[in-house]
Design an enzyme around this catalytic site. Structure first.
Site, PDB file in Angstrom:
ATOM      1  N   GLU B  29       0.834  -1.201   0.000  1.00 27.07           N
ATOM      2  CA  GLU B  29       0.000   0.000   0.000  1.00 27.07           C
ATOM      3  C   GLU B  29       0.872   1.254   0.000  1.00 27.07           C
ATOM      4  O   GLU B  29       1.778   1.368   0.832  1.00 27.07           O
ATOM      5  CB  GLU B  29      -0.909  -0.020   1.249  1.00 27.07           C
ATOM      6  N   GLU B  60      -4.493  -6.816   2.528  1.00 28.18           N
ATOM      7  CA  GLU B  60      -3.320  -7.527   3.046  1.00 28.18           C
ATOM      8  C   GLU B  60      -3.291  -8.992   2.612  1.00 28.18           C
ATOM      9  O   GLU B  60      -2.230  -9.553   2.353  1.00 28.18           O
ATOM     10  CB  GLU B  60      -3.246  -7.423   4.574  1.00 28.18           C
ATOM     11  N   ASP B  85       0.633  -4.965  12.846  1.00 24.63           N
ATOM     12  CA  ASP B  85      -0.759  -5.243  13.222  1.00 24.63           C
ATOM     13  C   ASP B  85      -1.557  -5.753  12.025  1.00 24.63           C
ATOM     14  O   ASP B  85      -2.470  -6.562  12.164  1.00 24.63           O
ATOM     15  CB  ASP B  85      -1.419  -3.966  13.739  1.00 24.63           C
ATOM     16  N   PHE B  86      -1.234  -5.249  10.846  1.00 22.28           N
ATOM     17  CA  PHE B  86      -2.001  -5.626   9.648  1.00 22.28           C
ATOM     18  C   PHE B  86      -1.564  -6.989   9.103  1.00 22.28           C
ATOM     19  O   PHE B  86      -2.272  -7.592   8.293  1.00 22.28           O
ATOM     20  CB  PHE B  86      -1.888  -4.570   8.545  1.00 22.28           C
ATOM     21  N   MET B  88      -1.602  -9.469  10.756  1.00 22.68           N
ATOM     22  CA  MET B  88      -2.554 -10.420  11.341  1.00 22.68           C
ATOM     23  C   MET B  88      -3.644 -10.762  10.331  1.00 22.68           C
ATOM     24  O   MET B  88      -4.188 -11.853  10.330  1.00 22.68           O
ATOM     25  CB  MET B  88      -3.217  -9.838  12.593  1.00 22.68           C
ATOM     26  N   HIS B 129      -1.771  -0.168  16.653  1.00 28.82           N
ATOM     27  CA  HIS B 129      -0.693   0.116  15.706  1.00 28.82           C
ATOM     28  C   HIS B 129       0.679  -0.064  16.344  1.00 28.82           C
ATOM     29  O   HIS B 129       1.657   0.518  15.897  1.00 28.82           O
ATOM     30  CB  HIS B 129      -0.805   1.544  15.156  1.00 28.82           C
TER      31      HIS B 129
END
Ligand code: TPP
Ligand code: MG
Lengths: 332, 328
Positions: B29, B60, B85-86, B88, B129
């Site tokens: 991104e 993601e 965190d992303f 996940m 975050h």
């Protein structure tokens, strides 16, 4: 985008030997019946196994338009795709038995048996929908490398409700990736009818909202499937895409080999069994004078023999040595 | 030697490797036109074109999934996941797909991808975050896990990760992005699986990863003022783990402190402690000490976050408590 329908195609519309199609379908049918027997009657095999009975026309119609080099990526319901793509029945059977002569040396089992790089069977996954973005990546590589081969990704109706589906399809369409997505709509995700899980009016309609070509095909008619696939694969090989096929078909048996499928409306089952893809294709070939009952019997006998040989091969094969497992986690 | 920032070091690694290997693509991104949220990929789209630096939707699963597919198809993809965190969200693709593919295909497949991500603990980013979960990935055979703590290591380790034929999770630390360090102009790489002794000492061993290496070094300097010589080991990669360097140090010092930003329970520190027990128990002359995050989500409030985090002071306090040194 407009949704095209392909059904009732005539034999003159396809450029392949219909007897070859029939033979492959019979191979899948007999293979799956043997697997069922090995699980339920003989108790030889254990673990999950998802049979392809009733959907043979889809795998055969699509994969008969492919060459060895083309990529196929699929789900756990993968035996049919593997056979249609040309894997050796011996290797496939040995994988069911967990033997080292299997496609994955016995480390994949039924749900991953359709991984065989030499046959262009790139991957088979047991996590619903996860193959869809991976297929986009394969197509991205082909486009980048200007490799004029097709990527075909199979998944079920239930998979269209996963995040992976939406993310993967959106990316494929956004980047115009040369991938053929084939949704085999067999009306059920495990034990739940599609009307209880799909908010869109149809899978095809959902796919068409992603701005790509969508074709709905009669998934129990191998001739129509072949016809639709042939055109689509030609486009994909020219690195255009993506294209989406919804093949409407039916799972003749339960979700997994142990499932008796009692939750289905008997009328629904009866109607669909009348449209058994092998039965209708056989009838048609006889009516059109392409073969007779005797020819069909011969095909059946040949296939039965081949499958017996595959079972013997699997029985006699050895297990991988446990120590070998440690060498298969990382590339050294 | 010239000094550059952590971000510049990463960018140089990407740039040099992309020049060297035209199969490398970057996807993520905002990595293209914008140049990356943390500017790591700045200028790469201009230099290498839109075919090689791909802006993705906020997807993601598809970022990692497409990277995996592209790798199977013959490319060398580097996926950026903006925050750990992303990752996940892409857990299935990382752990259940990429990490398992080689094994369950009986060794047929290889998945040469690098997933770059960063954790932002210490930047007042709040609970969602700031997460740092290396043990989740370490617990998944089939993937390598790399955590650089200096610009020099960042460059050398990223290059090696890119040249590796396995899936590599490359975990950067947001608070280190602006830190500067010496990085030679000449080509170099750092092998995966080799820890580095960042400071030599004989009296005790502090083992750390990522940001905590810097805290450990600060603590070690303060210890030096008191005449205590600490050895600081930067593990650099958790998979593969350099057990030898750990054990050799413990044999010398007999005292072990482990510092890591993850929560103590089932943490990296726990695993290293047990590794020491199994391999150097007879050499220990004190308890093994863990300095980690408390069992709480990360608080936003900057002062509370500071109190939450592993620091040089916390490391020193634990050392004082465990080994009976008089430091204050
Ligand atoms: C992500 C995920 N959720 C749930 C399951 C359990 N599961 C296995 S198959 C299946 C149904 C999938 O249905 P569909 O996509 O229509 O494929 P079909 O089995 O009909 O071929 C479910 C829910 C799974 N394997 N993966
Ligand atoms: Mg289904």
């Amino acid at each position: 985008m407009e949704i095209r329908k392909v059904q009732g195609a005539s034999l003159s519309e396809i450029d392949t030997d219909p007897l070859k199609l029939l033979r492959k379908m019979v191979e899948i049918r007999k293979f799956e019946e043997k697997i069922e027997e090995l699980f339920l009657v003989k108790g030889t095999l254990i673990g999950p196994a998802h049979l392809y009975l009733g959907q043979e026309a889809v795998a055969v119609g699509i994969c008969s338009t492919l060459s060895k080099e083309d990529y196929v990526i699929t789900s756990y319901r993968c035996h049919g795709h593997a056979i249609a793509k040309g894997v050796s029945l011996k290797k496939l059977m040995a994988e069911m038995f967990g033997k080292k002569t299997g496609t994955c040396k016995g480390l994949g089992g039924s749900m991953h048996a359709a991984i065989s790089l030499e046959d262009g069977l790139v991957y088979a996954t047991a996590i619903v929908g996860s193959q869809i973005p991976i297929a986009a990546g394969l197509a991205l590589a082909n486009k980048y490398l200007n490799k004029k081969i097709a990527t075909v990704c199979f998944f079920g109706d239930g998979a269209t409700n996963t995040g992976a589906f939406h993310e993967g399809i959106n990316l494929a369409s956004l980047w115009k990736l040369p991938v053929l997505y084939v949704c085999e709509n067999n009306l059920y995700a495990e034990f739940t009818h599609i009307t209880r899980s799909l908010s869109s009016r149809s899978v095809a309609e959902r796919a068409s909202s992603y701005n790509m070509k969508v074709i709905v095909v009669d998934g129990n008619d191998v001739v129509s499937v072949y016809k639709a696939a042939k055109e689509a694969v030609t486009e994909i090989r020219n690195l255009n895409g993506p294209i989406f096929i919804e093949a409407r078909t039916y799972r003749m048996k339960g979700h997994g080999v142990y499932d008796q499928a009692k939750y289905r409306d008997p009328k629904e089952v009866e109607e669909w069994l009348k449209r058994d893809p092998i039965k209708i294709f056989k009838k048609r070939l006889i009516e059109e004078g392409i073969m007779d009952e005797k020819d069909y019997e011969r095909i059946e006998n040949e296939v039965t023999k081949e499958i017996e040989e595959a079972v013997n091969f699997a029985f006699e094969s050895e297990l991988l040595n446990f120590e070998e497992l440690y060498k298969l986690v990382y590339v050294e | 030697m010239r000094e550059i920032t952590f971000v510049e070091a990463l960018r140089e690694a990407l740039r040099e490797e992309m020049k060297r290997n035209d199969k490398i693509i970057i996807l993520g991104e905002d990595v293209g036109k914008y140049g990356g949220v943390y500017r790591v990929t700045q200028g790469l789209i201009e230099e290498f074109g839109e075919n090689r630096v791909l802006d993705t939707p906020i997807s993601e699963i598809a970022i990692v999934g497409a990277a995996i597919g592209a790798a199977l198809g013959g490319l060398k993809p580097i996926a950026e996941i903006m925050y750990m965190d992303f990752a996940m969200i892409a857990m299935d693709q990382i752990v259940t797909q990429a990490a398992k593919m080689r094994f369950m295909s009986g060794g047929q497949l290889k998945v040469p991808i690098v997933i770059r991500t960063q954790y932002s603990l210490g930047r007042a980013h709040g609970s969602q975050h700031s997460q740092f979960y290396p043990s989740w990935f370490v617990n998944s055979p089939g993937i390598k896990v790399v955590l650089p703590s200096t610009p020099y290591d960042a460059k050398g380790l990223l290059k090696s990760s890119i040249r590796d034929d396995n899936p590599v999770l490359f975990i950067e630390c947001g608070v280190l992005y602006r830190s500067k360090g010496n990085v030679p102009e000449e080509e170099y790489t750092i092998p995966l699986g080799k820890a580095e002794i960042k400071k030599r000492g004989e009296d005790l061993t502090i083992i750390a990863v990522s940001r905590c290496v810097q805290e450990a070094l600060k603590a070690a300097n303060k210890l030096e003022e008191k005449g205590i010589n600490a050895e600081v080991i930067d593990l650099r990669t958790l998979v593969p783990l350099d057990v030898e360097t750990i054990v050799n140090s413990v044999k010398k010092t007999g005292k072990v402190v482990i510092a890591s930003d993850d929560v103590k329970y089932c943490s990296i520190a726990s695993e290293i402690a047990m590794t020491v027990m199994e391999n150097a128990f007879d050499y220990l002359d004190g308890p093994i000490v863990r300095v980690t995050s408390p069992p709480l989500p990360v608080p936003f409030s900057p002062e509370l976050e500071k109190a939450y985090m592993v620091s040089d002071v916390k490391i020193l306090n634990k050392i004082e408590e465990a080994f009976g040194y008089k430091l204050s």
